[in-house]
Enzyme design. Sequence first.
Site, PDB file in Angstrom:
ATOM      1  N   ASP A  71       0.846  -1.182   0.000  1.00  0.00           N
ATOM      2  CA  ASP A  71       0.000   0.000   0.000  1.00  0.00           C
ATOM      3  C   ASP A  71       0.889   1.242   0.000  1.00  0.00           C
ATOM      4  O   ASP A  71       2.042   1.194   0.427  1.00  0.00           O
ATOM      5  CB  ASP A  71      -0.967   0.010   1.185  1.00  0.00           C
ATOM      6  CG  ASP A  71      -0.378  -0.604   2.451  1.00  0.00           C
ATOM      7  OD1 ASP A  71       0.859  -0.733   2.541  1.00  0.00           O
ATOM      8  OD2 ASP A  71      -1.147  -0.970   3.345  1.00  0.00           O
ATOM      9  N   GLU A 130      -6.106   2.923   3.440  1.00  0.00           N
ATOM     10  CA  GLU A 130      -6.647   3.445   4.691  1.00  0.00           C
ATOM     11  C   GLU A 130      -8.086   3.942   4.583  1.00  0.00           C
ATOM     12  O   GLU A 130      -8.825   3.892   5.554  1.00  0.00           O
ATOM     13  CB  GLU A 130      -5.775   4.610   5.204  1.00  0.00           C
ATOM     14  CG  GLU A 130      -4.353   4.225   5.584  1.00  0.00           C
ATOM     15  CD  GLU A 130      -4.274   3.453   6.887  1.00  0.00           C
ATOM     16  OE1 GLU A 130      -5.312   3.270   7.542  1.00  0.00           O
ATOM     17  OE2 GLU A 130      -3.156   3.038   7.250  1.00  0.00           O
TER      18      GLU A 130
END
Length: 380
Positions: A71, A130
């Site tokens: 990520d 997120e």
Amino acid sequence: MSLSETELISLRRKLHQIPEIGMEEHETQALLLQVIQAMPQKWLEIKTWKTAIMVHVSGQKHDYTIGYRTDIDALPVTEATGLPYASKHPGKMHACGHDIHMTVAIGILSYFAEHQPATDLTFIFQPAEENASGGKQLYDAGVLGDWLPNEIYGLHDNPQLPAGTIGCRQGTLFAGTCEIHAHFIGKSGHAAFPQAANDMVVAGAAFVTQIQTIVSRNVDPIQSGVVTLGHFAAGTTGNVIAGSAQIDGTIRALTQKNNLKIQQRVRKIAESIAAGFECRLELDLHQGGYYPVENNPQTTASFISYMKNTPEVDYQTTPPAMTGEDFGYLLAKIPGTMFWLGVDSPYSLHSEHLAPNEQAIQKGVSAMIGFILQRQTEIN
């Protein structure tokens, strides 16, 4: 040459200074592309989608693809580490360690850019872990195409483990999560005339109280679940009956079955409260791509065996955690394994003081290069 430990630490610090919120990672994407494009390109093919980057490494054989995902986004947190390479973007910070994640991925990729792998590899630099289920967005968009891996791996840094320690487990590593947004709408009025109003503080309080029975009375005690309501907003002043109440929270469960069961109970209770108080309900239960991170038995057995039996690796079996990760969505579609990388910090993930120990980076890179080489021999 593959990137050295010094070069990787330098890259991590550059990434740390430019944190960006999900789907806004333009500066991060540009820096990553610059580094990737400076590698030997003989076996590499690069494509982008929004702020994501996919890199395909052509192997000696093309009948199987191993994937590796990182990520790339940050959090809306104001950094308080005092580091000389602290965030340059006000109100944003790599407080979850995704700068470490990216750097390890780059280190692994740089090795295989120099050493042709036995099978094809796909590296995924994924946005919006997120805040916006970036893994789900990327997968559902179909942009991987022929690069879709047969199996996939990814890490998350862990401040509680010694720097460079690899932690993993069979079964669920992280919980699946679901947001709760409940809006109860009644009728405001004067505090002295409750019969002429419909008090949503009372309705909301009843919802909060009844929600507490879900885990204690609907979830198998041997299994695990969490329902937390962290936000309750109602009314404007003490002598006015509140005509609406907004309540927000989260569900956590170690299996998707239990997550859906808890969601069903939240919905039923909210609807019952609305019926009982004769008010209107607006309920949003939003899970998106935040499925439980359920490690595949076969890939995880291979991963754990390698890590346990490699003298250079410090391995620990770790318990499941109630943190969420949208890698769970990818694991629901592609067999694979997520693992912890220890970064030895006294501060937790999402803390404004989080400062991972950078000695973890090279250890993580070396462990994964070794595992991928071993895994390719098993596949072939």
